[in-house]
Scaffold this active site. Structure first.
Site, mmCIF file in Angstrom:
data_model
loop_
_atom_site.group_PDB
_atom_site.id
_atom_site.type_symbol
_atom_site.label_atom_id
_atom_site.label_comp_id
_atom_site.label_asym_id
_atom_site.label_seq_id
_atom_site.Cartn_x
_atom_site.Cartn_y
_atom_site.Cartn_z
ATOM 1 N N VAL A 1 6.150 2.983 -2.943
ATOM 2 C CA VAL A 1 6.919 2.055 -3.787
ATOM 3 C C VAL A 1 6.092 0.808 -4.081
ATOM 4 O O VAL A 1 6.110 0.283 -5.201
ATOM 5 C CB VAL A 1 8.265 1.690 -3.116
ATOM 6 C CG1 VAL A 1 9.005 0.624 -3.912
ATOM 7 C CG2 VAL A 1 9.142 2.934 -2.974
ATOM 8 N N ARG B 1 21.782 -3.949 2.927
ATOM 9 C CA ARG B 1 22.564 -3.509 1.761
ATOM 10 C C ARG B 1 24.068 -3.632 1.933
ATOM 11 O O ARG B 1 24.778 -3.978 1.000
ATOM 12 C CB ARG B 1 22.235 -2.042 1.426
ATOM 13 C CG ARG B 1 20.876 -1.859 0.790
ATOM 14 C CD ARG B 1 20.663 -0.390 0.510
ATOM 15 N NE ARG B 1 19.300 -0.095 0.135
ATOM 16 C CZ ARG B 1 18.710 1.078 0.360
ATOM 17 N NH1 ARG B 1 19.368 2.043 0.977
ATOM 18 N NH2 ARG B 1 17.478 1.280 -0.029
ATOM 19 N N CYS C 1 17.868 4.970 -3.582
ATOM 20 C CA CYS C 1 17.393 5.572 -4.840
ATOM 21 C C CYS C 1 18.428 6.514 -5.473
ATOM 22 O O CYS C 1 18.651 6.482 -6.692
ATOM 23 C CB CYS C 1 16.086 6.309 -4.597
ATOM 24 S SG CYS C 1 16.073 7.278 -3.086
ATOM 25 N N GLY D 1 10.732 9.839 -1.757
ATOM 26 C CA GLY D 1 11.729 9.052 -1.030
ATOM 27 C C GLY D 1 11.365 8.862 0.430
ATOM 28 O O GLY D 1 11.863 7.950 1.081
ATOM 29 N N THR E 1 0.814 -1.216 0.000
ATOM 30 C CA THR E 1 0.000 0.000 0.000
ATOM 31 C C THR E 1 0.852 1.272 0.000
ATOM 32 O O THR E 1 0.313 2.374 -0.067
ATOM 33 C CB THR E 1 -0.896 0.026 1.262
ATOM 34 O OG1 THR E 1 -0.043 -0.221 2.398
ATOM 35 C CG2 THR E 1 -1.966 -1.042 1.207
ATOM 36 N N HIS F 1 14.083 12.406 -8.343
ATOM 37 C CA HIS F 1 15.280 13.005 -7.750
ATOM 38 C C HIS F 1 16.174 13.581 -8.844
ATOM 39 O O HIS F 1 16.314 12.989 -9.912
ATOM 40 C CB HIS F 1 16.124 11.952 -7.029
ATOM 41 C CG HIS F 1 15.536 11.429 -5.756
ATOM 42 N ND1 HIS F 1 14.427 11.958 -5.150
ATOM 43 C CD2 HIS F 1 15.949 10.400 -4.950
ATOM 44 C CE1 HIS F 1 14.176 11.291 -4.036
ATOM 45 N NE2 HIS F 1 15.071 10.336 -3.901
ATOM 46 N N GLN G 1 12.393 8.428 -8.708
ATOM 47 C CA GLN G 1 12.800 7.759 -7.473
ATOM 48 C C GLN G 1 11.977 6.499 -7.234
ATOM 49 O O GLN G 1 12.502 5.502 -6.744
ATOM 50 C CB GLN G 1 12.637 8.757 -6.308
ATOM 51 C CG GLN G 1 13.099 8.277 -4.973
ATOM 52 C CD GLN G 1 12.030 7.500 -4.230
ATOM 53 O OE1 GLN G 1 10.836 7.792 -4.354
ATOM 54 N NE2 GLN G 1 12.443 6.500 -3.477
HETATM 55 P P1 A2P Z 1 0.210 0.461 5.674
HETATM 56 O O1 A2P Z 1 -0.275 1.236 4.484
HETATM 57 O O2 A2P Z 1 -0.739 -0.600 6.097
HETATM 58 O O3 A2P Z 1 0.713 1.334 6.801
HETATM 59 P P2 A2P Z 1 5.474 4.309 2.498
HETATM 60 O O4 A2P Z 1 6.922 4.021 2.221
HETATM 61 O O5 A2P Z 1 4.760 4.916 1.336
HETATM 62 O O6 A2P Z 1 5.305 5.078 3.771
HETATM 63 O O7 A2P Z 1 4.777 2.878 2.729
HETATM 64 C C1 A2P Z 1 5.175 1.979 3.725
HETATM 65 C C2 A2P Z 1 4.558 0.606 3.481
HETATM 66 O O8 A2P Z 1 4.977 -0.258 4.538
HETATM 67 C C3 A2P Z 1 3.040 0.608 3.506
HETATM 68 O O9 A2P Z 1 2.555 -0.382 2.630
HETATM 69 C C4 A2P Z 1 2.757 0.226 4.945
HETATM 70 O O10 A2P Z 1 1.496 -0.394 5.161
HETATM 71 C C5 A2P Z 1 3.845 -0.796 5.184
HETATM 72 N N1 A2P Z 1 4.069 -0.972 6.612
HETATM 73 C C6 A2P Z 1 4.365 -0.027 7.524
HETATM 74 N N2 A2P Z 1 4.446 -0.578 8.761
HETATM 75 C C7 A2P Z 1 4.210 -1.900 8.614
HETATM 76 C C8 A2P Z 1 4.138 -3.015 9.504
HETATM 77 N N3 A2P Z 1 4.341 -2.876 10.806
HETATM 78 N N4 A2P Z 1 3.840 -4.247 8.983
HETATM 79 C C9 A2P Z 1 3.628 -4.378 7.678
HETATM 80 N N5 A2P Z 1 3.675 -3.377 6.776
HETATM 81 C C10 A2P Z 1 3.966 -2.159 7.236
#
Ligand code: A2P
Length: 343
Positions: free
Chosen positions: A22, A107, A136, A167, A19, A250, A325
């Site tokens: 990226v 990494r 990135c 980013g 969600t 970027h 990015q």
């Molecule tokens: P969620 O949308 O349910 O919070 P971004 O880099 O755009 O901030 O997105 C971070 C991604 O990592 C999102 O899909 C977010 O899900 C997911 N995420 C953040 N915390 C967790 C967690 N504790 N367990 C699983 N996925 C996570």
């Protein structure tokens, strides 16, 4: 060490962080590039469980990222932040998956290849189940630098970045939009995601600054990762990383000192033939790489290719690049790595 080849030609693929900014692009890349998968599993936090996202015209229900949700997965694309990668990537490997990890968690681990397929796909030949997708900025800068390095050997590299909101994730992109709107409407806005006002402002990258070196974590990552991708542990490199109020591509100003002289025309010719790179260098029209042109594009744009007049030897060049990015800087590179796993 595992061999790179996945025997399955139609693997089960999971996106951890589906969600996020990226994650969404990972889905788009898999769809557009017709990645041969038998099932796509979308994983995110418990907050998103049950949400539906479209893939190839069908609804896919998001599941919570747990050890169980990774069972049966052949390729896991992780983009849910370093903490989630550290916690769940080993579980995915244990369950039999190869992980392509977009976070910085592994990494610099000596046993983890750090891969830009156009540059060092050979590093994928052996791994411990995790292949790291570089930072990135490191990817976007490395793309045009690599052909030059192969021809004339970069001795010293100075990078100055102009980094977009993407980013820092989807929430930072939203903060940029909302704070700009508030600014234009004369309303107060309190930043929640980034530490400083973002609309009509520029600030030093929001990662922690090491009091000893004076470099922030982003700069340190970019420098270390460039050396690792190029296989040049002694490359002299410095970076200054800055956020600018741009949504998703970027830009990086690059200054390079070479071992062998290379004219701008020779550099331009090399870059014109480089995979994944597009020369945008129209001096007459003053038209050079811009985030608006790089956004949504697979290629890294490179221009302003000129001799650095501060070095009379003719062995120094300046360049300016712009790269999406979220695509080559993240999702596209990860999907290209996944494609190579099936070769
Ligand atoms: P969620 O949308 O349910 O919070 P971004 O880099 O755009 O901030 O997105 C971070 C991604 O990592 C999102 O899909 C977010 O899900 C997911 N995420 C953040 N915390 C967790 C967690 N504790 N367990 C699983 N996925 C996570």
């Amino acid at each position: 060490m595992s061999s790179t080849n996945l025997q399955k030609k139609s693997p089960v693929v999971a996106i951890a962080g589906a969600t996020g900014a990226v994650g969404v692009e990972l889905m788009t890349c898999l769809e557009q590039r017709k990645f041969p998968l038998s099932e796509l599993r979308l994983l995110a936090s418990a907050r998103s469980a049950g949400k539906k996202m479209k893939f190839r015209g069908a609804d896919v229900v998001v599941q919570e990222l747990t050890d169980d949700s990774l069972k049966g997965v052949d390729i896991a694309l992780f983009s849910a932040g370093g903490a989630q990668s550290k916690r769940y990537a080993p579980a995915a490997v244990k369950a039999g998956a190869v992980v392509v990890d977009n976070s910085s968690a592994f990494r610099m681990d000596a046993n983890t290849p750090l891969v830009v397929p156009e540059i060092n796909a050979a590093a994928m030949k052996s791994h411990n189940g995790i292949i790291a997708n570089p930072n990135c900025v490191a990817i976007v800068a490395a793309m045009p630098l690599w052909p030059i390095h192969q021809k004339a050997r970069i001795k010293r590299l100075v990078m100055s970045t102009y980094q977009a909101a993407s980013g820092a994730g989807a929430a930072a992109m939203q903060e940029l939009s909302e704070s700009t709107k508030a600014f234009l409407e004369g309303r107060p806005f309190t930043p929640k995601v980034l530490p400083h006002p973002y609309a009509f402002n520029v600030f030093s990258h929001n990662t922690r600054v090491d009091p000893e070196t004076g470099y922030n974590e982003e700069e340190t990552k970019v420098m270390q990762e460039t050396r690792k991708i190029f296989g040049e542990p002694d490359l002299r490199v410095t970076a200054t990383c800055v956020r600018v109020p741009v949504l998703r591509a970027h830009c990086i100003a690059l200054n390079i000192e070479l071992e062998h002289a290379l004219t701008p025309a020779e550099a331009r010719a090399l870059l014109a033939n480089a995979p994944g790179v597009r020369v945008v260098d129209d001096i007459e029209k003053n038209y050079f790489p811009m985030p608006v042109d790089a956004s949504g594009k697979d290629e890294v744009l490179v221009g302003r290719i000129r001799k650095d007049v501060s070095d009379p030897s003719g062995k120094s060049l300046s360049l300016f690049v712009a790269g999406d990015q979220l695509l080559k800087g993240a999702a596209l590179n990860a999907v290209q790595i996944a494609e190579r796993l099936l070769d």
